[in-house]
Design an enzyme around this catalytic site. Structure first.
Site, PDB file in Angstrom:
ATOM      1  N   GLY A  77       0.825  -1.205   0.000  1.00  0.00           N
ATOM      2  CA  GLY A  77       0.000   0.000   0.000  1.00  0.00           C
ATOM      3  C   GLY A  77       0.851   1.244   0.000  1.00  0.00           C
ATOM      4  O   GLY A  77       2.060   1.198   0.233  1.00  0.00           O
TER       5      GLY A  77
ATOM      6  N   ASN B  79      -6.904   5.240   9.311  1.00  0.00           N
ATOM      7  CA  ASN B  79      -5.734   5.069  10.174  1.00  0.00           C
ATOM      8  C   ASN B  79      -5.983   4.098  11.329  1.00  0.00           C
ATOM      9  O   ASN B  79      -5.260   4.111  12.329  1.00  0.00           O
ATOM     10  CB  ASN B  79      -5.276   6.423  10.725  1.00  0.00           C
TER      11      ASN B  79
ATOM     12  N   LYS C 263       8.092   0.472   6.026  1.00  0.00           N
ATOM     13  CA  LYS C 263       7.509   1.736   5.573  1.00  0.00           C
ATOM     14  C   LYS C 263       8.631   2.648   5.082  1.00  0.00           C
ATOM     15  O   LYS C 263       9.530   2.992   5.830  1.00  0.00           O
ATOM     16  CB  LYS C 263       6.747   2.404   6.729  1.00  0.00           C
TER      17      LYS C 263
ATOM     18  N   GLY D 113       0.551   5.835   0.562  1.00  0.00           N
ATOM     19  CA  GLY D 113      -0.200   7.047   0.826  1.00  0.00           C
ATOM     20  C   GLY D 113       0.535   8.228   0.242  1.00  0.00           C
ATOM     21  O   GLY D 113       1.460   8.074  -0.569  1.00  0.00           O
TER      22      GLY D 113
ATOM     23  N   VAL E 165       0.353  -5.919  10.218  1.00  0.00           N
ATOM     24  CA  VAL E 165      -1.028  -6.228  10.567  1.00  0.00           C
ATOM     25  C   VAL E 165      -1.691  -6.886   9.364  1.00  0.00           C
ATOM     26  O   VAL E 165      -1.818  -6.265   8.302  1.00  0.00           O
ATOM     27  CB  VAL E 165      -1.800  -4.959  10.968  1.00  0.00           C
TER      28      VAL E 165
ATOM     29  N   ASP F  39      -4.551  12.615  13.856  1.00  0.00           N
ATOM     30  CA  ASP F  39      -5.177  12.290  12.572  1.00  0.00           C
ATOM     31  C   ASP F  39      -5.985  11.003  12.674  1.00  0.00           C
ATOM     32  O   ASP F  39      -5.862  10.099  11.844  1.00  0.00           O
ATOM     33  CB  ASP F  39      -4.117  12.171  11.480  1.00  0.00           C
TER      34      ASP F  39
ATOM     35  N   LYS G 270      -8.910   8.655  12.066  1.00  0.00           N
ATOM     36  CA  LYS G 270      -9.939   8.478  11.040  1.00  0.00           C
ATOM     37  C   LYS G 270      -9.977   6.991  10.710  1.00  0.00           C
ATOM     38  O   LYS G 270      -9.035   6.252  11.034  1.00  0.00           O
ATOM     39  CB  LYS G 270      -9.611   9.299   9.795  1.00  0.00           C
ATOM     40  N   PRO G 271     -11.029   6.509  10.070  1.00  0.00           N
ATOM     41  CA  PRO G 271     -11.113   5.066   9.778  1.00  0.00           C
ATOM     42  C   PRO G 271      -9.938   4.534   8.969  1.00  0.00           C
ATOM     43  O   PRO G 271      -9.540   3.380   9.150  1.00  0.00           O
ATOM     44  CB  PRO G 271     -12.435   4.951   9.009  1.00  0.00           C
TER      45      PRO G 271
END
Length: 503
Positions: A25, A158, A47, A27, A110, A153, A155-156
């Site tokens: 993934g 994160n 990361k 961002g 995860v 921050d 939010k769903p």
């Protein structure tokens, strides 16, 4: 422009041990890779800071360098925060460094989905599912806030729910430690994500723990009702305007089965004034009254990523659901205790012990872990769960006043479980050495030995990169303060020449 994440390829070896497998993934600021740890055999996430995004390409050379500098500093700060936080619902960081000029950090991988996907697929949720997911994230935030760390921050996107139903708070990219001045945020700028920002964030004010509380309650509202507290409409105007001026509907007005206590909790958390909001500890205490108990039935309809499972599963036989990386090394066998320890059960026991330590009252969970210290080491070697058991046991012994036993366990962690020589492991050895020295101080009052340990830790910190140096320095200062207290209490007062420090 420097090398970017496009220059990273599958099969590359990071830090001599983490073999990149495939992208997992990306961002706006980072690229995540799944990787194989050749040393432990576990799957990890790597990361990388992205250095070649489209918004950077639109800047001139000087602006690019300035922006890259800010991004690097934020990445370093995130690594420092993760090194500082140790909680079952926050992915553990294993390493931090650079590869080909690109900063990276290695953390627990995860296996699951983010909460946005979870909501899209399974809304409407039974209240017990919503509360179970929220309670796990609340626990992570309590841990962060009690260490003066704010996320900023929430939010769903994160938040994640693993295949086993464990909730994780991720992405501390714009998080910070309260009380530490930052030059990474421009005055008057806003942080966070529209729809989940607290009123003070929208107005460009400094974020506090109460800011996280507001954003958390926005997420909790969405878990309970299937929609955020505010949506754009012709009558009330923009979402930002409503966050500043409008009182949301009670969650029970939008979904069935939500009692008055949860209604009141959410609305208090969404108060416009920060001082009117409850703390995360108060929120967690309320949520704890509504989470499932061991042996409760699973929710209907069945969920593959069921956040009630960590609360229900203490008495379940979950061995059949164990993922490959959680199998004990060496296969399976029977013994006088009924076979291999179940990692799921131990993880749940660790979560319970963590809560006991946060409350300052080590109890049954810590006692159970203490009885497993030798066995987990024998069965699982040096895997992270072994160290978690040892750390929680040592912390419980410390709080219970058994300083000698706590010191021995901290020393064993430093000597036996932390074996490498990268910055993270050097920092960890220094931290556990300092904790052992503090316990020895309480058991036998040997300030001379503690001063030597604190001084050596100062030299270690001076040779470490910033996030790890901060971790060691925080622990060293606490040890130094206690040494000074003991010296001051002795006849003749404080011997300032013996105060531990770093030359």
């Amino acid at each position: 422009m420097e090398a970017g994440w496009d220059d990273v390829r599958a099969g590359e070896l990071i830090d001599g041990r983490y073999e990149l497998v495939d992208p997992a993934g990306k961002g706006g600021m980072a690229q995540i890779w799944r990787a194989h740890d050749r040393k432990t055999g576990r799957q990890v996430a790597v990361k990388f800071l992205r250095l070649d995004t489209e918004d950077l390409r639109q800047l001139d050379t000087q602006e690019q360098e300035e922006e890259l500098g800010h991004r690097r500093l934020r990445f370093i700060r995130e690594a420092g925060l993760l090194a500082f936080l140790r909680h079952p619902n926050i992915p553990e960081q294993y390493a931090f460094g650079t590869h080909g000029g690109v900063p990276y950090l290695v953390m627990y991988h995860v296996v699951g989905i983010n909460l946005r996907t979870f909501l899209n697929e399974y809304t409407p949720l039974p209240p017990t599912v919503a509360v179970s997911a929220a309670a796990q994230i609340a626990g992570a935030l309590v841990h962060a806030h009690e260490r003066d760390v704010v996320h900023r921050d929430l939010k769903p996107e994160n938040l994640m729910i693993s295949e086993r139903g464990v909730g994780f708070l991720i992405d501390f990219g714009i998080g910070k430690q309260l009380g530490i001045e930052s030059t990474l945020t421009q005055p008057g700028s806003t942080l966070g994500t529209p729809g989940y920002q607290a009123p003070e964030q929208i107005q460009g004010e400094e974020a506090t723990a109460a800011t996280d509380v507001y954003s958390f309650c926005c997420v909790f509202y969405e878990l309970l009702t299937g929609r955020p507290p505010f949506v754009t409409n012709d009558r009330d105007g923009s979402v930002e305007r409503q966050h500043l001026r409008t009182t949301p509907l009670r969650p029970s007005d939008l979904a069935a089965g939500i009692g008055d206590a949860l209604d009141e909790l959410v609305l208090r958390g969404l108060a416009k004034e920060p001082e009117q909001r409850p703390t995360m500890r108060e929120i967690l205490d309320v949520l704890g009254e509504f989470t499932p108990r061991p042996g409760d039935p699973e929710p209907r309809p069945w969920l593959p990523n069921d956040p009630t499972r960590p609360f229900r599963a203490l008495d379940e036989n979950t061995a059949a659901n164990r993922s490959p990386e959680q199998e004990p090394a060496g296969g399976t066998r029977d013994d006088e205790d009924g076979g291999w320890l179940d990692p799921d059960a131990i993880e749940l026991l660790c979560s319970a012990a963590e809560r006991e330590l946060e409350e300052g009252e080590p109890g049954g969970a810590v006692s159970e872990l203490a009885g497993l210290v030798s066995r987990v080491r024998e069965e699982w070697g040096r895997r992270p769960l072994v160290r978690q058991v040892w750390e929680l046991t040592a912390g419980g012994l410390w709080l219970a006043g058994d300083f000698g036993a706590a010191a021995r366990l901290y020393e064993n962690i430093a000597d036996d479980l932390v074996r490498g020589n990268n910055p993270r492991e050097r920092a960890d050895r220094a931290v556990f050495g300092l904790r052992a020295a503090r316990c020895r101080l309480e058991s036998d009052g040997d300030t001379g030995a503690a001063i030597n340990v604190a001084t050596e830790a100062g030299y270690t910190a001076a040779a470490l990169p910033e996030p790890y140096a901060m971790q060691v320095e925080t622990e060293r200062r606490e040890a130094a303060d206690r040494i000074s207290e003991l010296l001051a209490a002795r006849d003749g007062g404080l011997d300032s020449g013996a105060t531990p420090g770093r030359e």
